[in-house]
Each structure stands twice: as C-alpha cells, then as structure tokens.
Write a protein that holds these residues in place. Structure first.
Motif, PDB file in Angstrom:
ATOM      1  N   PRO A  20       7.303   3.908   0.624  1.00  0.00           N
ATOM      2  CA  PRO A  20       6.933   3.888  -0.792  1.00  0.00           C
ATOM      3  C   PRO A  20       5.616   3.133  -1.044  1.00  0.00           C
ATOM      4  N   THR A  21       4.696   3.798  -1.731  1.00  0.00           N
ATOM      5  CA  THR A  21       3.420   3.203  -2.112  1.00  0.00           C
ATOM      6  C   THR A  21       2.773   4.067  -3.190  1.00  0.00           C
ATOM      7  N   GLU A  22       1.900   3.488  -3.961  1.00  0.00           N
ATOM      8  CA  GLU A  22       1.096   4.244  -4.917  1.00  0.00           C
ATOM      9  C   GLU A  22      -0.386   4.068  -4.666  1.00  0.00           C
ATOM     10  N   CYS A  23      -0.758   3.022  -3.949  1.00  0.00           N
ATOM     11  CA  CYS A  23      -2.186   2.722  -3.791  1.00  0.00           C
ATOM     12  C   CYS A  23      -2.775   3.282  -2.496  1.00  0.00           C
ATOM     13  N   GLY A  24      -1.983   3.981  -1.688  1.00  0.00           N
ATOM     14  CA  GLY A  24      -2.524   4.568  -0.465  1.00  0.00           C
ATOM     15  C   GLY A  24      -2.949   3.534   0.566  1.00  0.00           C
ATOM     16  N   GLN A  25      -2.171   2.483   0.710  1.00  0.00           N
ATOM     17  CA  GLN A  25      -2.391   1.424   1.692  1.00  0.00           C
ATOM     18  C   GLN A  25      -3.587   0.535   1.364  1.00  0.00           C
ATOM     19  N   ALA A  26      -3.868   0.359   0.078  1.00  0.00           N
ATOM     20  CA  ALA A  26      -4.989  -0.478  -0.352  1.00  0.00           C
ATOM     21  C   ALA A  26      -4.559  -1.902  -0.698  1.00  0.00           C
ATOM     22  N   ALA A  27      -3.285  -2.230  -0.511  1.00  0.00           N
ATOM     23  CA  ALA A  27      -2.739  -3.566  -0.782  1.00  0.00           C
ATOM     24  C   ALA A  27      -2.896  -3.978  -2.242  1.00  0.00           C
ATOM     25  N   SER A  28      -2.859  -2.997  -3.148  1.00  0.00           N
ATOM     26  CA  SER A  28      -3.030  -3.349  -4.553  1.00  0.00           C
ATOM     27  C   SER A  28      -1.807  -3.087  -5.423  1.00  0.00           C
ATOM     28  N   CYS A  29      -0.917  -2.172  -5.028  1.00  0.00           N
ATOM     29  CA  CYS A  29       0.212  -1.843  -5.908  1.00  0.00           C
ATOM     30  C   CYS A  29       1.433  -2.742  -5.685  1.00  0.00           C
ATOM     31  N   GLY A  30       1.633  -3.209  -4.477  1.00  0.00           N
ATOM     32  CA  GLY A  30       2.771  -4.069  -4.174  1.00  0.00           C
ATOM     33  C   GLY A  30       4.068  -3.326  -3.931  1.00  0.00           C
ATOM     34  N   LEU A  31       4.070  -1.995  -4.010  1.00  0.00           N
ATOM     35  CA  LEU A  31       5.316  -1.235  -3.839  1.00  0.00           C
ATOM     36  C   LEU A  31       5.849  -1.233  -2.407  1.00  0.00           C
ATOM     37  N   CYS A  32       5.019  -1.518  -1.449  1.00  0.00           N
ATOM     38  CA  CYS A  32       5.469  -1.505  -0.052  1.00  0.00           C
ATOM     39  C   CYS A  32       6.029  -2.853   0.393  1.00  0.00           C
ATOM     40  N   VAL A  33       6.197  -3.788  -0.563  1.00  0.00           N
ATOM     41  CA  VAL A  33       6.702  -5.115  -0.202  1.00  0.00           C
ATOM     42  C   VAL A  33       8.055  -4.985   0.487  1.00  0.00           C
ATOM     43  N   SER A  34       8.206  -5.702   1.571  1.00  0.00           N
ATOM     44  CA  SER A  34       9.412  -5.663   2.393  1.00  0.00           C
ATOM     45  C   SER A  34       9.922  -7.078   2.598  1.00  0.00           C
ATOM     46  N   ILE A  35      11.224  -7.187   2.804  1.00  0.00           N
ATOM     47  CA  ILE A  35      11.842  -8.493   3.043  1.00  0.00           C
ATOM     48  C   ILE A  35      12.010  -8.671   4.545  1.00  0.00           C
ATOM     49  N   ILE A  36      11.415  -9.703   5.101  1.00  0.00           N
ATOM     50  CA  ILE A  36      11.536  -9.985   6.524  1.00  0.00           C
ATOM     51  C   ILE A  36      12.868 -10.702   6.755  1.00  0.00           C
ATOM     52  N   ARG A  37      13.753 -10.088   7.518  1.00  0.00           N
ATOM     53  CA  ARG A  37      15.080 -10.644   7.795  1.00  0.00           C
ATOM     54  C   ARG A  37      15.095 -11.463   9.083  1.00  0.00           C
ATOM     55  N   GLU A  38      14.390 -10.986  10.081  1.00  0.00           N
ATOM     56  CA  GLU A  38      14.294 -11.680  11.377  1.00  0.00           C
ATOM     57  C   GLU A  38      12.889 -11.480  11.916  1.00  0.00           C
ATOM     58  N   GLY A  39      12.380 -12.482  12.608  1.00  0.00           N
ATOM     59  CA  GLY A  39      11.095 -12.372  13.278  1.00  0.00           C
ATOM     60  C   GLY A  39       9.893 -12.746  12.438  1.00  0.00           C
TER      61      GLY A  39
END
Length: 102
Positions: free
Chosen positions: A33-52
């Motif tokens: 999921p993203t709207e900005c095309g990997q430009a780090a501006s929309c924030g929709l690709c935010v993921s929760i790091i569970r391990e590592g």
C-alpha cells in the motif's frame, strides 16, 4: 540477501542489502500500500517492526520527517517500507500487502 517476514500475510521475502523492503516486494510480485510511489511522503507504507529492529538500516531524513508528520514521532519500531533496508532478518506487520492480481 536477508529474509523479511511480512505479517499477517506470512510472506517470507528475500531482500538484498541494497534494496528497500517495498522494492523487493514489488520485484517478487507483491503490491505494498502506497500513494506516493515510494517517495516517502504519504506514510501509507508504514510498518510495525516486530522483531529485528537492530537489523533495520539507518532511517533517512525524509522517512523521519514523514513519520513525525503522520505519527507525531519517529519511533524505532515504525518504518516506511519504501525507505527500509535491512542487514539481517526482520519480522514486520503491514496489512494490505498482497500478490499482484489478487
């Protein structure tokens, strides 16, 4: 190459050291999921790091700015998949990741 496990899908994704998690997912035929095309501006690709968390690459400034704007801070356990590189195994949660065409 390092394994990133994407929950709840259960995807085990091989991610080269010089590639972002999102780019590796796209190369493997998955939509992240993203709207900005990997430009780090929309924030929709935010993921929760569970391990590592210790295996996550350094957070670039554009990622930090977007997390602060969208979440109010840039915690270590929240990362944008469009900027996240890894140096070892990581398990993260991101709903909405799916195989292209599904």
């Amino acid at each position: 190459m390092f394994v990133v496990t994407v929950l709840p899908l259960g995807l085990e994704l091989d991610v080269p050291a010089d590639q972002t998690v999102m780019a590796a997912a796209h190369d493997a035929g998955y939509i992240w999921p993203t709207e900005c095309g990997q430009a780090a501006s929309c924030g929709l690709c935010v993921s929760i790091i569970r391990e590592g968390v210790e295996n996550c690459g350094e957070m670039p400034e554009d990622e930090r700015e977007t997390l602060e704007r969208t979440l109010g801070s840039a915690p270590d356990d929240r990362r944008l998949a469009c900027r996240l590189t890894v140096t070892g195994p990581v398990t993260l949660t991101k709903r909405g990741v799916r195989r292209e065409g599904e």
